[in-house]
Design a protein around this motif. Structure first.
Motif, mmCIF file in Angstrom:
data_model
loop_
_atom_site.group_PDB
_atom_site.id
_atom_site.type_symbol
_atom_site.label_atom_id
_atom_site.label_comp_id
_atom_site.label_asym_id
_atom_site.label_seq_id
_atom_site.Cartn_x
_atom_site.Cartn_y
_atom_site.Cartn_z
ATOM 1 N N HIS A 5 -11.918 9.396 20.490
ATOM 2 C CA HIS A 5 -12.242 10.554 21.327
ATOM 3 C C HIS A 5 -13.524 11.213 20.834
ATOM 4 O O HIS A 5 -13.526 11.847 19.783
ATOM 5 N N HIS A 7 -17.501 13.077 22.282
ATOM 6 C CA HIS A 7 -18.397 13.503 23.365
ATOM 7 C C HIS A 7 -19.821 13.169 22.926
ATOM 8 O O HIS A 7 -20.663 14.044 22.760
ATOM 9 N N HIS A 42 -15.801 14.617 29.139
ATOM 10 C CA HIS A 42 -14.816 15.346 29.956
ATOM 11 C C HIS A 42 -14.929 14.955 31.416
ATOM 12 O O HIS A 42 -16.034 14.852 31.955
ATOM 13 N N GLU A 80 -12.243 11.658 28.919
ATOM 14 C CA GLU A 80 -11.159 12.579 28.607
ATOM 15 C C GLU A 80 -10.878 13.334 29.902
ATOM 16 O O GLU A 80 -11.678 14.173 30.326
ATOM 17 N N HIS A 137 -5.261 15.216 21.697
ATOM 18 C CA HIS A 137 -4.948 16.318 20.772
ATOM 19 C C HIS A 137 -3.908 17.332 21.277
ATOM 20 O O HIS A 137 -4.211 18.544 21.381
ATOM 21 N N ASP A 195 -13.197 14.012 18.234
ATOM 22 C CA ASP A 195 -13.559 14.977 19.285
ATOM 23 C C ASP A 195 -14.922 15.582 18.984
ATOM 24 O O ASP A 195 -15.165 16.758 19.252
ATOM 25 N N HIS A 197 -18.625 16.760 19.163
ATOM 26 C CA HIS A 197 -19.494 17.237 20.242
ATOM 27 C C HIS A 197 -20.965 17.244 19.813
ATOM 28 O O HIS A 197 -21.848 17.412 20.641
#
Ligand code: FE
Length: 235
Positions: A5, A7, A42, A80, A137, A195, A197
């Motif tokens: 996961h 971004h 996303h 996601e 998560h 996750d 970013h």
């Protein structure tokens, strides 16, 4: 290690701000021992609606960089997807990307403060289509934190769970760490994601989280999670 996961793709959501930032993130991940990294921008109707073709192109561009730089890491496409009643329709229309485009696993994000009433029926509907939902998560969801039983039931019915590495390190607070440890000990965690970013805020790094897992589970069970074995083999 697989980072399930991230971004990392620039320009598609609130992740990497530029291509050079994405490249820095890739170098950080490779340096951390991550060999496969899922790019999961996303999909949140009205906010972020990346096209699968854009994601595939972004992944290709980063893989070319990895090859050119000799980085031992490959980027795989994904999304996601924010939980909504529209998910089955969007999927049918080809608007969503399953993990690695394999049509087997869909990374689904619950809202932060809610588990909507339709959640279980939606997961079941996906399963009827042959898709295994992977919950992104859930340990960071407030209702899960208060009462993990509903999550446990979803897992018993076949949903998989990806936790954020930082959750087990206490970076989302002590309560989140505690529930994460419980989920891990109960065997309810199947994969790790950074996750990430950006290269600064929550970078794509999993080693410290893997070490924390190993303290709870020992090395063998930890490897099953860090390789995401429950999700089969990604090429
Ligand atoms: Fe995310």
């Amino acid at each position: 290690m697989i980072d399930l996961h991230t971004h990392i793709l620039p320009g598609l959501d609130d992740g990497a701000a530029s291509l050079s930032e994405a490249q820095r993130m890739l170098e950080i991940a490779a340096g951390d021992g991550i060999t496969k990294l899922l790019a999961t921008p996303h999909f949140m109707a009205g906010w972020f609606e990346p096209e699968p073709a854009q994601i595939l192109a972004g992944v290709e561009q980063l893989n070319q960089y990895a090859i050119a730089k000799g980085l031992q890491i490959r980027v795989l496409p994904g999304m996601e997807v924010a939980l909504s009643p529209e998910v089955p329709t969007l999927l049918q229309k080809g608007r969503l990307l399953t993990l690695n485009g394999q049509g087997q696993y869909l990374l689904l994000e619950l809202p932060v403060g809610d588990i909507p009433f339709y959640t279980e029926s939606l997961l079941f509907e996906l399963q009827l289509k042959g898709i295994t939902p992977v919950l992104a998560h859930p340990e960071r969801n407030r209702l899960v934190e208060e009462n993990p039983r509903r999550l446990k039931e979803m897992v018993m019915r076949g949903a998989l769970v990806q936790i954020t590495g930082d959750s087990i390190l206490g970076k989302f607070g002590r309560r989140t760490r505690k529930i994460t440890q419980e989920l891990v000990k109960d065997g309810l965690v199947h994969a790790l994601g950074s996750d990430a970013h950006s290269s600064q805020h929550r970078p794509p790094v999993l080693k410290p989280a893997a070490a924390a897992l190993a303290k709870l589970l020992g090395p063998e069970k930890t490897d099953i999670i860090t390789r995401a074995d429950k999700l089969g083999t990604f090429p």
